[in-house]
Design a protein around this motif. Sequence first.
Motif, short mmCIF file in Angstrom:
data_model
loop_
_atom_site.label_atom_id
_atom_site.label_comp_id
_atom_site.label_asym_id
_atom_site.label_seq_id
_atom_site.Cartn_x
_atom_site.Cartn_y
_atom_site.Cartn_z
N ASP A 101 2.91 25.70 -14.68
CA ASP A 101 1.73 25.34 -13.89
C ASP A 101 2.04 24.08 -13.09
N LYS A 102 1.65 24.06 -11.83
CA LYS A 102 1.96 22.94 -10.94
C LYS A 102 0.96 21.79 -11.16
N ALA A 103 1.51 20.57 -11.03
CA ALA A 103 0.69 19.36 -11.12
C ALA A 103 1.33 18.29 -10.22
N TYR A 104 0.69 17.17 -10.09
CA TYR A 104 1.21 16.10 -9.24
C TYR A 104 0.75 14.75 -9.79
N ALA A 105 1.46 13.73 -9.37
CA ALA A 105 1.09 12.35 -9.71
C ALA A 105 1.22 11.49 -8.47
N ILE A 106 0.24 10.66 -8.19
CA ILE A 106 0.30 9.70 -7.09
C ILE A 106 0.81 8.38 -7.67
N VAL A 107 1.94 7.91 -7.14
CA VAL A 107 2.65 6.76 -7.71
C VAL A 107 2.67 5.63 -6.68
N ALA A 108 2.29 4.45 -7.12
CA ALA A 108 2.36 3.26 -6.26
C ALA A 108 3.76 2.68 -6.34
N MET A 109 4.32 2.37 -5.15
CA MET A 109 5.68 1.84 -5.07
C MET A 109 5.65 0.43 -4.48
N PRO A 110 6.61 -0.45 -4.91
CA PRO A 110 7.56 -0.24 -6.01
C PRO A 110 6.90 -0.46 -7.36
N GLY A 111 7.62 -0.14 -8.40
CA GLY A 111 7.09 -0.28 -9.75
C GLY A 111 6.79 1.03 -10.42
N SER A 112 6.66 2.12 -9.63
CA SER A 112 6.39 3.46 -10.18
C SER A 112 5.15 3.47 -11.06
N ASN A 113 4.11 2.81 -10.59
CA ASN A 113 2.85 2.79 -11.32
C ASN A 113 2.03 4.02 -10.94
N ILE A 114 1.70 4.87 -11.92
CA ILE A 114 0.96 6.11 -11.66
C ILE A 114 -0.51 5.77 -11.41
N VAL A 115 -0.98 6.16 -10.23
CA VAL A 115 -2.38 5.92 -9.88
C VAL A 115 -3.27 7.02 -10.45
N SER A 116 -2.81 8.28 -10.30
CA SER A 116 -3.60 9.41 -10.83
C SER A 116 -2.68 10.60 -11.07
N MET A 117 -3.06 11.48 -12.01
CA MET A 117 -2.34 12.72 -12.31
C MET A 117 -3.35 13.85 -12.40
N LYS A 118 -3.06 14.96 -11.72
CA LYS A 118 -3.96 16.11 -11.74
C LYS A 118 -3.17 17.39 -11.62
N ARG A 119 -3.77 18.49 -12.09
CA ARG A 119 -3.18 19.81 -11.90
C ARG A 119 -3.41 20.27 -10.47
N GLY A 120 -2.55 21.19 -10.04
CA GLY A 120 -2.70 21.75 -8.71
C GLY A 120 -1.78 21.08 -7.70
N SER A 121 -2.06 21.28 -6.41
CA SER A 121 -1.26 20.73 -5.32
C SER A 121 -1.78 19.36 -4.93
N LYS A 145 0.83 -1.20 0.00
CA LYS A 145 0.00 0.00 0.00
C LYS A 145 0.87 1.26 0.00
N LYS A 146 2.16 1.13 -0.25
CA LYS A 146 3.07 2.27 -0.20
C LYS A 146 2.91 3.11 -1.46
N VAL A 147 2.77 4.42 -1.27
CA VAL A 147 2.60 5.34 -2.39
C VAL A 147 3.55 6.51 -2.20
N ALA A 148 3.79 7.23 -3.28
CA ALA A 148 4.62 8.43 -3.26
C ALA A 148 3.95 9.49 -4.12
N VAL A 149 4.30 10.75 -3.84
CA VAL A 149 3.75 11.87 -4.60
C VAL A 149 4.88 12.49 -5.41
N ALA A 150 4.72 12.54 -6.73
CA ALA A 150 5.73 13.12 -7.62
C ALA A 150 5.24 14.48 -8.11
N ASN A 151 6.11 15.49 -8.04
CA ASN A 151 5.77 16.83 -8.52
C ASN A 151 5.94 16.89 -10.03
N LEU A 152 4.91 17.35 -10.74
CA LEU A 152 4.93 17.49 -12.20
C LEU A 152 4.67 18.94 -12.58
#
Length: 678
Positions: free
Chosen positions: A553-573, A440-447
């Motif tokens: 413009d700021k955006a973010y991606a929620i990434v499931a770890m390990p594997g760097s699988n992107i769960v969702s990507m959206k604009r904003g914080s 269930k480990k996730v990370a937030v990547a700044n885009l």
Amino acid sequence: SASASASASASTSAEYLKKQMDFIFTDSKADISIRKLRLKDAKSNAGATNFYIRTPSPSGHSHGNGSLWPYAACNQVLLMEVGKIMLPSLALLSTLPAEILMTLPSAIVPCQVSKYLCRGADLMRSGIISISPASAPGRSRRCQWVIVRVQNNVQPFAVGFVTKGTDSSNIGADTKGVGVEIIHCYGDEIYKSQLHGNSHSNTTKSISNKAVSVIGGQPYDRGNFGNVGFVDGKFVYGLMREGENEDDDDETASNGDGEEEEGFKTVDGSRVEQESNEPQDASSANEVSESLEKLNIENSPKDETCSKNSEEDENPDDDQEEVEDPEETLLFAFHNALVNISKSDLPMPTAVFYSQHVLPARKEGSFIDLKATRFKKIGVFLMEQAHRGLISIGASKDGKDSIAFIKAVDRSHIELRDARKRKKKAAGEDDGSKKNKSTKKVAVANLFVIPNNIVNLMRLNEDDVKATNAKSETRRGTGYLTAPECRDILNKYLFANQLVDEYDPEMVSLDGPLCDAAFRKTKREIASQGIGNKFEESVTRKELNIKWLERMDKAYAIVAMPGSNIVSMKRGSPPMVNIDVEARQNRRKFITRVRGLEEYSINPSDFATDVSKRFACSSSIDENPTNREALKKGCVEIEFQGNLVEELQALLTGNEKLSSHGGAKKSDYSLPKGVIDV
């Protein structure tokens, strides 16, 4: 006539034994000395052990030709006085004839059990095949001593006291406890001491002139008490006279003169010649040595107490109970504890080390019985390990306890090699299980997203702006860029328009589009600062990169770890996980509320159940809270009893140091700390 014959035989044996004992103790050409051994810390001789030691016989005497003491190479222990009880030594027992040995109280064991006794273990009841009456009725338990011998080998290899409650009715398989407390055994310090004075006993010349045991078929001074079944102080085999268990036609083998030829053999038929007292040449002596080395393990079914016949031995499906060595179990757990203990935990009290590290490190399903080992107490065991160099021990402040603490551990010690391999193997298995486990480990990547006005102003490449060549397939064509990708687009523009200083690559000249894109202020900024636009002709690349990312413009991606699988990507914080604490009843009771877990693919219902089990609190789920901020569509709020701020932060971030509660350990979550708002 039969009774008269038996009486005459007994009388002859008694006379032989008396003559032999008289010679052993009264030979004018040999001395008998008494050595008293006392415990190191004892203040008196109470409880000391007396050893009666005999010097070697003169070299001119030979066994069977006038001298009844066959040892001519070194001193031998005759008797041991233990608790006012006189026990015979193995050297003394080796000189007795078979008919005398058969009358002594005995415990018979399989040959496989001998290796454990040679290492210093006591004889367990489950390893005894049969045991004879140990003493006359009415005598104390300490008087009940026995000799221990391997089946089909008359010569004893150990001497000890029978424990209370041990008799022929409670031995063998499915029994527990120590049956015989071993006092003297083949392979112990007494055996090793006679090897130091017998350094030349293995030479051909010395073998040819030594007395040979009738029972064991080997020279007494060879170092194994004259028995070919005694091997290197580590194991004892059974013996068979050639001709036993064979047909009448094969019972005797004649030589050229028609005389019977005697010898020993193992079950597989290999033959060992009995050595003669007469001088031999070097070649015949070498042949004898080679024959003695051919002895193999023998487990003959002839003894009526033997539990397995040859067919059962060959059947691998039959259950056979293996006698577990208590000292091996203790050493296994001790070595595992040493390689897993942390340096920061030292020094450590010995009681804590044994209870919290040694006991949990034992084999699954095994049991550590200190009383069944020769150490009896953990302190004695740790003292020996300290002498071997595995650990360093320290005394208490008052000096009364010399082994109060474990001060240091030598993890590079050779005896810990197997334990280190087991630890490495276990670590590899744990890593494999973690990889296979759904995490269930996730990370937030700044885009970043490049605004359209900058794209049109600087005439940027459309494929680069839309991330067509992005490493992640999910981001391709979406316009969501990482910081390195944004800087790469800027560098392409600089080199295409030759804006990099030729002599100083760290300096960049600014053209009109680049000034407007990176440095032009908005009307709001001018109004708030009161300063208009002021453009520089050149800036450093570092300053330009900072300004460039600020314009994106700021955006973010929620990434499931390990594997760097992107769960969702959206604009904003990135969305926040909110933890609110409300005090009730004059701050004597608290309620903790959590919302926003759905954004990070955490099931609220499962999380509530997990927290309730970890921290022993009640929980509830509210889909439409009143008098509070409205929830997003499809989201819920979880309510926990009590103030669980630190515990929930430690659990959600996976950092157990944020809370002292044990329930926060081994978390399955790993949210970035910055997305939790308390």
